[in-house]
Design an enzyme around this catalytic site. Structure first.
Site, PDB file in Angstrom:
ATOM      1  N   ASP A   1       0.826  -1.201   0.000  1.00 61.26           N
ATOM      2  CA  ASP A   1       0.000   0.000   0.000  1.00 61.26           C
ATOM      3  C   ASP A   1       0.866   1.259   0.000  1.00 61.26           C
ATOM      4  O   ASP A   1       0.349   2.375  -0.088  1.00 61.26           O
ATOM      5  CB  ASP A   1      -0.993   0.005   1.160  1.00 61.26           C
ATOM      6  CG  ASP A   1      -0.340  -0.036   2.535  1.00 61.26           C
ATOM      7  OD1 ASP A   1       0.902  -0.086   2.618  1.00 61.26           O
ATOM      8  OD2 ASP A   1      -1.085  -0.018   3.545  1.00 61.26           O
ATOM      9  N   SER A   2       2.184   1.067   0.033  1.00 62.43           N
ATOM     10  CA  SER A   2       3.116   2.173  -0.210  1.00 62.43           C
ATOM     11  C   SER A   2       2.885   2.797  -1.580  1.00 62.43           C
ATOM     12  O   SER A   2       3.349   3.915  -1.840  1.00 62.43           O
ATOM     13  CB  SER A   2       4.566   1.689  -0.103  1.00 62.43           C
ATOM     14  OG  SER A   2       4.773   0.518  -0.886  1.00 62.43           O
TER      15      SER A   2
ATOM     16  N   ASP B   1      -1.072  -6.286  -0.416  1.00 62.97           N
ATOM     17  CA  ASP B   1      -1.313  -5.628   0.867  1.00 62.97           C
ATOM     18  C   ASP B   1      -2.799  -5.369   1.092  1.00 62.97           C
ATOM     19  O   ASP B   1      -3.498  -4.899   0.183  1.00 62.97           O
ATOM     20  CB  ASP B   1      -0.584  -4.274   0.884  1.00 62.97           C
ATOM     21  CG  ASP B   1       0.360  -4.127   2.057  1.00 62.97           C
ATOM     22  OD1 ASP B   1       0.237  -4.897   3.030  1.00 62.97           O
ATOM     23  OD2 ASP B   1       1.216  -3.238   2.007  1.00 62.97           O
TER      24      ASP B   1
ATOM     25  N   GLU C   1      -1.075  -5.469   8.642  1.00 57.49           N
ATOM     26  CA  GLU C   1      -0.258  -4.905   9.711  1.00 57.49           C
ATOM     27  C   GLU C   1      -0.854  -5.209  11.076  1.00 57.49           C
ATOM     28  O   GLU C   1      -2.081  -5.243  11.253  1.00 57.49           O
ATOM     29  CB  GLU C   1      -0.146  -3.381   9.532  1.00 57.49           C
ATOM     30  CG  GLU C   1       0.573  -2.981   8.268  1.00 57.49           C
ATOM     31  CD  GLU C   1       0.724  -1.470   8.123  1.00 57.49           C
ATOM     32  OE1 GLU C   1       1.235  -1.040   7.074  1.00 57.49           O
ATOM     33  OE2 GLU C   1       0.334  -0.729   9.051  1.00 57.49           O
TER      34      GLU C   1
ATOM     35  N   GLU D   1       9.675  -3.978  10.474  1.00 53.91           N
ATOM     36  CA  GLU D   1      10.054  -2.680   9.917  1.00 53.91           C
ATOM     37  C   GLU D   1      10.537  -1.730  11.005  1.00 53.91           C
ATOM     38  O   GLU D   1       9.864  -1.542  12.018  1.00 53.91           O
ATOM     39  CB  GLU D   1       8.880  -2.043   9.161  1.00 53.91           C
ATOM     40  CG  GLU D   1       9.251  -0.701   8.531  1.00 53.91           C
ATOM     41  CD  GLU D   1       8.237  -0.200   7.518  1.00 53.91           C
ATOM     42  OE1 GLU D   1       8.460   0.895   6.962  1.00 53.91           O
ATOM     43  OE2 GLU D   1       7.234  -0.890   7.276  1.00 53.91           O
TER      44      GLU D   1
END
Length: 280
Positions: free
Chosen positions: A45-46, A84, A116, A183
């Site tokens: 989703d970046s 994602d 996430e 991360e």
């Protein structure tokens, strides 16, 4: 080559090798990744920031993710593709998470989904895995929670925060995820988490060299970012951005001075045809 699978990736890690992963968001870039032999593509989703121009990942929709994931999977035959799940598509309940994951798998044609969170999404991960969908977890600095963190900051630096991160990793593994992204986690803590996990391998980004694999955003890896900001954990393996800028500059100059298109860039027509055209 046969397509990478959950089993082949786990086997690679079990034999002491590291897994390679990069982001990709479109057909052309995914084709180049496929040809390079990278193990995994993350359609992250970046893309909200790298492709759509948002300030963060929050505005990205499931429609966005389906669109870009499908473009990537059209280009891949060997590379394992992970899509994602964006913000707001899985947090509400296990049922919502399964519905979103199912759509991304069916329409995006990827081989796994990523979401996430640790303990707070354990039931969501379990529901997705129980439906036969492979899951990659993501803990530490989770971009969808950047507002709660007060920005993009290293996570797990205090005793309490480190214990919470370990608990998150164990929850992700317990729920059945086959891999977890760590991360912006201190290197020694990431190494400890990697040692603790037995059925779930780790993929680091800003988490040191002792993870079972590494992932980078393709624009960071290729030196294609703008604005001059470069996270500490990034290495530019090329300066593709400058190559592109130079090419655009040279193209514009060639058009303006008349050197492009040259004769070899055009197509010919029989002279007799033109004679008749000119005669009316």
């Amino acid at each position: 080559m046969a397509r990478n699978t959950v089993l082949s990736l786990a086997k690679k890690v079990g034999e002491g090798h590291r897994v390679t992963m990069v982001t990709s968001y479109d057909f052309t870039m995914a084709t180049l990744v496929e040809e390079s032999g990278i193990d995994m593509i993350l359609v992250g989703d970046s893309l909200g920031m790298t492709m759509l121009g948002y300030e963060d990942t929050i505005p990205v929709t499931l429609d966005d993710m389906v669109h870009h994931t499908r473009a990537v999977t059209r280009a891949t035959h060997d590379t394992f593709v992970v899509g994602d799940l964006p913000f707001g598509t899985y947090q509400a309940s296990p049922e919502q998470a399964l519905s979103s994951a199912t759509r991304l798998m069916k329409e995006g044609c990827c081989q796994a989904v990523k979401l996430e969170g640790g303990t707070r999404v354990e039931s969501q991960i379990r529901a997705i895995v129980n439906a036969g969908i492979p899951v990659v977890g993501h803990i530490g600095m989770t971009p969808q929670s950047s507002n709660a963190f007060g920005g993009f900051k290293v996570q797990g630096k205090t005793v309490e925060a480190a214990r919470r991160l370990v608990d998150d990793a164990l929850a992700v593994e317990r729920a059945g995820a086959f891999a977890v992204v760590l991360e912006c986690v201190p290197s020694e803590l990431a190494a400890y988490v990697t040692e603790r996990l037995t059925s779930c391998f780790t993929i680091g980004i800003g988490a040191g060299a002792d993870c079972d694999g590494q992932v980078l955003v393709c624009q960071d890896l290729l030196g294609m970012t703008t604005g001059g900001f470069k996270p500490r954990f990034v290495r530019n393996f090329a300066q593709v951005g400058q190559v592109i800028r130079d090419a655009y500059h040279d193209y514009a100059a060639a058009v303006e001075d008349g050197s492009f298109p040259a004769a070899e860039n055009g197509f010919k027509i029989d002279a007799s045809v033109m004679d008749e055209i000119r005669e009316g």
